[in-house]
Design a protein around this motif. Structure first.
Motif, PDB file in Angstrom:
ATOM      1  N   ARG A 101       0.821  -1.215   0.000  1.00 41.55           N
ATOM      2  CA  ARG A 101       0.000   0.000   0.000  1.00 41.55           C
ATOM      3  C   ARG A 101       0.853   1.263   0.000  1.00 41.55           C
ATOM      4  O   ARG A 101       0.434   2.297  -0.524  1.00 41.55           O
ATOM      5  CB  ARG A 101      -0.928   0.000   1.219  1.00 41.55           C
ATOM      6  N   ARG A 102       2.030   1.180   0.609  1.00 40.99           N
ATOM      7  CA  ARG A 102       2.919   2.354   0.602  1.00 40.99           C
ATOM      8  C   ARG A 102       3.295   2.764  -0.811  1.00 40.99           C
ATOM      9  O   ARG A 102       3.536   3.927  -1.082  1.00 40.99           O
ATOM     10  CB  ARG A 102       4.206   2.036   1.384  1.00 40.99           C
ATOM     11  N   MET A 106      -4.068   5.407  -4.306  1.00 40.78           N
ATOM     12  CA  MET A 106      -5.432   5.135  -4.759  1.00 40.78           C
ATOM     13  C   MET A 106      -6.275   6.392  -4.679  1.00 40.78           C
ATOM     14  O   MET A 106      -6.214   7.132  -3.704  1.00 40.78           O
ATOM     15  CB  MET A 106      -6.074   4.039  -3.923  1.00 40.78           C
ATOM     16  N   PHE A 108     -10.270   7.697  -4.991  1.00 42.79           N
ATOM     17  CA  PHE A 108     -11.605   7.101  -4.867  1.00 42.79           C
ATOM     18  C   PHE A 108     -12.659   7.957  -5.569  1.00 42.79           C
ATOM     19  O   PHE A 108     -12.474   9.153  -5.781  1.00 42.79           O
ATOM     20  CB  PHE A 108     -11.990   6.982  -3.396  1.00 42.79           C
ATOM     21  N   ASN A 112     -12.724  10.839  -0.454  1.00 48.52           N
ATOM     22  CA  ASN A 112     -12.294  10.337   0.855  1.00 48.52           C
ATOM     23  C   ASN A 112     -11.147  11.141   1.458  1.00 48.52           C
ATOM     24  O   ASN A 112     -10.245  10.586   2.063  1.00 48.52           O
ATOM     25  CB  ASN A 112     -11.893   8.861   0.774  1.00 48.52           C
ATOM     26  N   LEU A 113     -11.198  12.456   1.290  1.00 48.17           N
ATOM     27  CA  LEU A 113     -10.246  13.285   2.042  1.00 48.17           C
ATOM     28  C   LEU A 113     -10.644  13.223   3.514  1.00 48.17           C
ATOM     29  O   LEU A 113     -11.770  12.878   3.849  1.00 48.17           O
ATOM     30  CB  LEU A 113     -10.303  14.725   1.544  1.00 48.17           C
ATOM     31  N   PHE A 114      -9.697  13.573   4.393  1.00 51.16           N
ATOM     32  CA  PHE A 114      -9.994  13.543   5.821  1.00 51.16           C
ATOM     33  C   PHE A 114     -10.531  14.910   6.236  1.00 51.16           C
ATOM     34  O   PHE A 114      -9.786  15.887   6.268  1.00 51.16           O
ATOM     35  CB  PHE A 114      -8.738  13.187   6.614  1.00 51.16           C
ATOM     36  N   PRO A 115     -11.826  14.993   6.543  1.00 60.06           N
ATOM     37  CA  PRO A 115     -12.444  16.314   6.722  1.00 60.06           C
ATOM     38  C   PRO A 115     -11.941  17.083   7.933  1.00 60.06           C
ATOM     39  O   PRO A 115     -12.098  18.293   7.988  1.00 60.06           O
ATOM     40  CB  PRO A 115     -13.936  15.979   6.865  1.00 60.06           C
ATOM     41  N   LEU A 117      -8.837  17.382   8.810  1.00 57.60           N
ATOM     42  CA  LEU A 117      -7.476  17.866   8.589  1.00 57.60           C
ATOM     43  C   LEU A 117      -7.472  18.857   7.431  1.00 57.60           C
ATOM     44  O   LEU A 117      -8.263  18.736   6.490  1.00 57.60           O
ATOM     45  CB  LEU A 117      -6.547  16.697   8.256  1.00 57.60           C
ATOM     46  N   LEU A 125       0.161  13.703   6.004  1.00 58.54           N
ATOM     47  CA  LEU A 125      -0.073  12.690   7.039  1.00 58.54           C
ATOM     48  C   LEU A 125       0.647  11.378   6.753  1.00 58.54           C
ATOM     49  O   LEU A 125       1.412  10.881   7.587  1.00 58.54           O
ATOM     50  CB  LEU A 125      -1.579  12.455   7.174  1.00 58.54           C
ATOM     51  N   ALA A 126       0.408  10.830   5.563  1.00 59.15           N
ATOM     52  CA  ALA A 126       1.011   9.520   5.284  1.00 59.15           C
ATOM     53  C   ALA A 126       2.540   9.597   5.181  1.00 59.15           C
ATOM     54  O   ALA A 126       3.232   8.766   5.767  1.00 59.15           O
ATOM     55  CB  ALA A 126       0.401   8.917   4.025  1.00 59.15           C
ATOM     56  N   TRP A 129       3.727   9.817   8.890  1.00 64.62           N
ATOM     57  CA  TRP A 129       3.428   8.711   9.806  1.00 64.62           C
ATOM     58  C   TRP A 129       3.745   7.343   9.232  1.00 64.62           C
ATOM     59  O   TRP A 129       3.872   6.381   9.970  1.00 64.62           O
ATOM     60  CB  TRP A 129       1.967   8.770  10.258  1.00 64.62           C
ATOM     61  N   VAL A 130       3.822   7.245   7.900  1.00 63.74           N
ATOM     62  CA  VAL A 130       4.130   5.935   7.315  1.00 63.74           C
ATOM     63  C   VAL A 130       5.597   5.864   6.918  1.00 63.74           C
ATOM     64  O   VAL A 130       6.284   4.882   7.174  1.00 63.74           O
ATOM     65  CB  VAL A 130       3.225   5.655   6.100  1.00 63.74           C
ATOM     66  N   PHE A 158      -9.950  23.580   4.629  1.00 65.98           N
ATOM     67  CA  PHE A 158     -10.389  22.217   4.940  1.00 65.98           C
ATOM     68  C   PHE A 158     -11.151  21.646   3.743  1.00 65.98           C
ATOM     69  O   PHE A 158     -11.723  22.401   2.953  1.00 65.98           O
ATOM     70  CB  PHE A 158     -11.261  22.225   6.188  1.00 65.98           C
ATOM     71  N   ARG A 174      -2.498  14.046  -2.737  1.00 69.42           N
ATOM     72  CA  ARG A 174      -2.241  13.311  -1.497  1.00 69.42           C
ATOM     73  C   ARG A 174      -1.595  11.954  -1.794  1.00 69.42           C
ATOM     74  O   ARG A 174      -0.653  11.545  -1.121  1.00 69.42           O
ATOM     75  CB  ARG A 174      -3.560  13.115  -0.740  1.00 69.42           C
TER      76      ARG A 174
ATOM     77  N   GLN B 269     -13.478   6.556   4.743  1.00 59.68           N
ATOM     78  CA  GLN B 269     -12.427   7.084   5.596  1.00 59.68           C
ATOM     79  C   GLN B 269     -11.484   5.966   6.047  1.00 59.68           C
ATOM     80  O   GLN B 269     -10.279   6.135   6.062  1.00 59.68           O
ATOM     81  CB  GLN B 269     -13.040   7.771   6.821  1.00 59.68           C
ATOM     82  N   ALA B 275      -5.487   2.558   2.541  1.00 58.72           N
ATOM     83  CA  ALA B 275      -4.869   2.599   1.214  1.00 58.72           C
ATOM     84  C   ALA B 275      -3.558   3.370   1.230  1.00 58.72           C
ATOM     85  O   ALA B 275      -2.698   3.177   0.383  1.00 58.72           O
ATOM     86  CB  ALA B 275      -5.829   3.227   0.207  1.00 58.72           C
ATOM     87  N   MET B 276      -3.392   4.267   2.214  1.00 57.27           N
ATOM     88  CA  MET B 276      -2.131   5.017   2.287  1.00 57.27           C
ATOM     89  C   MET B 276      -1.064   4.263   3.053  1.00 57.27           C
ATOM     90  O   MET B 276       0.050   4.747   3.196  1.00 57.27           O
ATOM     91  CB  MET B 276      -2.369   6.367   2.953  1.00 57.27           C
ATOM     92  N   GLN B 291     -12.338  11.992  14.304  1.00 56.17           N
ATOM     93  CA  GLN B 291     -13.625  12.322  13.699  1.00 56.17           C
ATOM     94  C   GLN B 291     -14.778  11.720  14.477  1.00 56.17           C
ATOM     95  O   GLN B 291     -15.795  12.381  14.726  1.00 56.17           O
ATOM     96  CB  GLN B 291     -13.679  11.789  12.270  1.00 56.17           C
ATOM     97  N   ARG B 376     -18.351  16.404   4.895  1.00 56.94           N
ATOM     98  CA  ARG B 376     -17.869  16.006   3.583  1.00 56.94           C
ATOM     99  C   ARG B 376     -19.034  15.866   2.600  1.00 56.94           C
ATOM    100  O   ARG B 376     -20.086  15.388   2.906  1.00 56.94           O
ATOM    101  CB  ARG B 376     -17.146  14.672   3.682  1.00 56.94           C
TER     102      ARG B 376
END
Lengths: 266, 376
Positions: A101-102, A106, A108, A112-115, A117, A125-126, A129-130, A158, A174, B269, B275-276, B291, B376
Motif C-alpha cells: 500500500r505504501r 489510490m 476514490f 475520501n479526504l480527511f475532513p 485535517l 499525514l502519510a 506517519w508511514v 479544509f 495526497r 475514511q 490505502a495510504m 472524527q 464532507r
C-alpha cells in the motif's frame, strides 16, 4: 465527451515519456477468484500490468471493475489465485499488505479526504506517519504536488470548503506525496459535476505523460482513447475483452462489448 | 420583467436589495418569535402571566425573605422567613471536606488549587504544551493528590478514606470516573468492532453485562459481595471499590456512544487510511477516532454529566459524598427550622448544576471549535 472531441484532444498528449517496459512487471494477477459470501464476484482474472502501462477498465456497473482494483491494494481480499504487486505477493500478512500500500496510490470516487485535517495535513499525514519523513520536508513535497494539481492557494483550507473537482485533485496530490510506483483510480470523475471533470482528467493525463503506471476504472472513453495503451472490458466478474484503444473502440469482438459500446458511444 | 414572453433573454442582472423593514431588527424579531400567529400570541401572553405568578414568590424565598447571616436557627424559624442560607454557611466546611481533620484541610485545598491550575490550561484549546500538560494532569497529579489526601508519607499524617467526604469525594469520584472511563470506553468500542472474534465477544460481554445492571446494584455488589471473593484478611478500600464500579459502569455506556461515532463515519475514511499504508492503530488514532469522537461529543458529555450526578448514589454504601453531608446536616438541631432541609437540597442542587452546566457549555464550545466547516 463525444468521439470527435477526443480525437482532437489525443493530438495534444505528449507521448514522449509514455514507455511501457518489456521486462518489468508492476502487477501480476494470476487465476484470481473472489467471492462475497456465496457470490462469485471475480472469476478467473488474469492480468499482467507492465511498468509504465496505462490501463482503463470499463464495463457495466456490478461487473467487478472496482472490486478488481481494490484487490490490487487488498482493500478487498481474494480467495483464490495470486496477486503480486511490485514483486510482493498479497496475502493475509499485514506487513506485506502495508508494504504494497505504501507504493500504490489510490484515488476514490468520493475523494475520501480527511475532513478534520487541512488540505496540507491531508497530504503530509502519510509521508510523516508511514514513511517517517520530517515534517518540513513532507510539507515542501505536499506544496510541490498541490502546485502540480494547481491549487497551492487552498493548502490551509479544509476539504469541506473545496469544490468536488478541487477535492479530487487534492486526493490525487495526497496519493502522489507518497511517491507511489502505481496509481489506481476508482471512478475518479463519476461523482463530479460535468464542469469539473476536465480539471481532474487533465491532472490524470499529466500523470500518464510522466510515465506513471496507472489502472483507471472510468466511464470516460475520451480519456481511454487519449492515454490508455490497453482497454479492458469486464462483465459478470470476468475480463471479456482487452485490446489497444483504437481497436477496442473501432472493432470490438465480443457481443457484450459491442452492446456496451453502442450504449455509451452514441 | 412583469410579462415574460416565451422567448426571453435577460439583459440586466437584478441587484441584491435590502429585506423589507418589518422582517428584520427588533420589531421583526418580536413579530417573528412572539406574535407570529394568534396561537403563538396566546402562548406568549400565558408565558408572561406564568412568570408574573412564579417569579415574585421564588425571589422572596431565595433572596428577599431569606436569612443570610445568623448565629443559629432562630432567625430561620420566624414566620414567613425564606431559605436559611446561614445554615449552609455554618456547615460549609463539612459540605466541602466531610470528616477530614480540620488542621489537615490545607492538603485538600492544595489538591483543589493544583487541579484547577492543571485543568484550566488543558481545557484551553489554544494553549501550547498539551502533551506535558496532559502528562502532569493524568499521571503526576493523581499521584500527588493521593499522597496529599491519604497521607502516611513524607511526614503527613494518615487520613483514611473513611474520613474523606463532602464535595471533595464527589469531585474525586466524578473526575476519576470521567478520566478513567473514557479511554476504557474507547478501547471497548474498538474491541466491539474488531475482526478478532475473541476480542469482539469479550468486549460485547463486558458492555452488555455492565449496562444491564443498575449502578446501585453494582455498588452493593462491590461493597457486599466483593469481600466474599477476595482472600480473607485482604480488604479493598471502600472508596476504591466505588471508584472502580462507577468507572467501569460508565465505560460501558461510553463504549456504545463511541461506537455510534465509529459507525457514523463513511467506510471511505477507513479505506483511504488503509490505502495510504497506515496500520490499524495509526488509522484509528489519526483518522478515525478524532472524527468519531468529534461527532459524539454531545453523547460523551451527556454520559459524563450522568456519571457526575450518579456519584451521589455512593452514599448508599456509606460514603459521605456532598449529598450525604447535606442530608445528615439537615437534622442538625441547632439549625432546626421549616426550611432547613430544603435549603440544603437547593444548595446541593446548585453545586451539581454549576458543574454539570459548565460541562455542557464547554462541550458546546468544543463542538464549535472543532467544526472544520461543512461535512464532507
Amino acid at each position: 465527451m463525444s468521439v470527435q472531441e477526443t480525437n482532437q484532444g489525443a493530438a495534444a498528449v505528449d507521448r514522449s515519456k509514455m514507455t511501457v517496459s518489456d521486462t518489468d512487471v508492476a502487477i501480476d494477477v494470476v487465476d484470481m477468484h473472489k467471492w462475497y459470501g456465496d457470490f462469485h464476484v471475480l472469476r478467473d482474472i488474469n492480468l499482467r500490468v507492465m511498468r509504465g502501462e496505462r490501463i482503463v477498465i470499463a464495463g457495466p456497473s456490478g461487473s467487478g471493475k472496482s472490486t478488481l482494483i481494490r484487490c490490487v491494494n487488498r482493500l478487498e481480499e481474494h480467495q483464490k489465485g495470486q496477486i503480486i504487486v511490485n514483486d510482493v505477493e498479497l496475502t493475509s500478512d499485514l506487513k506485506r499488505v502495508d508494504e504494497v500500500r505504501r507504493e500504490v496510490g489510490m484515488v476514490f470516487q468520493h475523494f475520501n479526504l480527511f475532513p478534520h485535517l487541512s488540505i496540507l495535513e491531508n497530504c503530509t499525514l502519510a509521508p510523516i506517519w508511514v514513511r517517517g519523513t520530517p515534517k518540513a520536508e513532507a510539507e515542501a513535497t505536499a506544496m510541490h504536488f498541490l502546485e502540480r494539481v494547481k491549487i497551492p492557494e487552498q493548502a490551509l483550507k479544509f476539504p469541506g470548503q473545496l469544490s468536488g473537482g478541487q477535492q479530487q485533485r487534492v486526493a490525487i496530490a495526497r496519493s502522489l506525496c507518497m511517491n507511489p510506483k502505481i496509481m489506481l483510480f476508482d471512478e475518479p470523475t463519476s461523482a463530479l459535476d460535468p464542469e469539473m471533470i476536465k480539471e481532474v482528467l487533465d491532472v490524470m493525463v499529466g500523470l500518464a505523460e510522466e510515465g506513471m503506471t496507472m489502472i483507471c476504472v472510468t466511464h470516460e472513453m475520451g480519456f481511454a482513447r487519449q492515454v490508455a495503451n490497453r482497454v479492458i472490458f469486464m462483465d459478470q466478474g470476468q475480463i471479456i475483452e482487452q485490446n489497444e484503444p483504437e481497436e477496442f473502440f473501432s472493432n470490438p469482438q465480443h457481443e457484450r462489448t459491442k452492446l456496451f459500446l453502442s450504449q455509451i458511444l452514441h | 420583467m412583469a410579462v415574460q414572453s416565451f422567448n426571453f433573454v435577460r439583459t440586466d442582472m437584478e441587484e441584491a436589495a435590502p429585506a423589507p423593514g418589518n422582517s428584520v431588527g427588533f420589531v421583526g424579531w418580536i413579530k417573528k418569535n412572539l406574535f407570529s400567529t394568534p396561537g403563538n400570541s396566546v402562548l406568549t401572553i400565558l408565558g408572561v402571566l406564568l412568570l408574573v405568578w412564579a417569579v415574585p414568590p421564588l425571589y422572596n424565598f431565595m433572596i428577599g425573605k431569606a436569612v443570610f447571616i445568623a448565629e443559629n436557627g432562630e432567625a430561620c424559624r420566624v414566620e414567613g422567613a425564606g431559605a436559611c442560607w446561614a445554615f449552609i454557611w455554618a456547615r460549609i466546611n463539612f459540605f466541602i471536606y466531610g470528616f477530614y481533620p480540620l488542621e489537615e484541610q490545607w492538603r485538600v485545598n492544595i489538591c483543589f488549587v493544583l487541579g484547577i491550575v492543571l485543568i484550566v490550561p488543558l481545557l484551553w484549546l489554544d494553549l501550547p504544551g498539551k502533551v506535558l500538560n496532559a502528562i502532569l494532569f493524568f499521571v503526576v497529579y493523581p499521584i500527588i493528590a493521593f499522597i496529599l489526601l491519604n497521607g502516611g508519607l513524607f511526614g503527613l499524617s494518615s487520613v483514611p478514606t473513611e474520613n474523606w467526604g463532602g464535595l471533595t469525594v464527589t469531585l474525586i469520584i466524578g473526575i476519576t470516573g470521567i478520566v478513567v472511563s473514557l479511554p476504557i470506553g474507547i478501547v471497548l468500542a474498538l474491541g466491539r468492532q474488531s475482526n478478532l472474534p475473541v476480542i469482539k465477544s469479550l468486549s460485547i460481554m463486558f458492555i452488555e453485562l455492565w449496562r444491564a445492571v443498575p449502578l446501585i446494584t453494582v455498588l452493593f455488589m462491590a461493597s457486599v459481595m466483593l469481600p466474599l471473593f477476595v482472600p480473607t484478611g485482604m480488604t479493598v478500600d471502600k472508596l476504591l471499590r466505588a471508584l472502580v464500579g462507577v468507572s467501569l459502569f460508565s465505560a460501558a455506556y461510553l463504549a456504545e456512544v463511541v461506537r455510534g461515532g465509529l459507525q457514523a463515519l463513511p467506510r471511505g475514511q477507513y479505506e483511504a487510511a488503509s490505502a495510504m499504508g497506515l496500520n490499524y492503530w495509526k488509522s484509528m488514532l489519526l483518522i478515525i477516532l478524532p472524527q468519531a469522537l468529534k461527532h459524539v461529543i454531545p453523547g460523551i458529555v451527556n454520559s459524563f454529566i450522568a456519571l457526575f450526578k450518579d456519584t451521589s448514589l455512593v452514599s448508599i454504601v456509606g460514603i459521605f459524598d456532598l449529598l450525604q453531608t447535606v442530608q445528615s446536616s439537615s437534622s442538625d438541631l441547632k439549625w432546626a427550622g421549616p426550611h432547613q432541609a430544603i435549603t440544603g437540597y437547593i444548595f446541593a442542587a446548585m453545586v451539581f448544576w454549576i458543574f454539570c452546566f459548565s460541562m455542557s457549555r464547554y462541550s458546546i464550545f468544543t463542538e464549535r471549535r472543532l467544526d472544520t466547516g461543512h461535512k464532507r
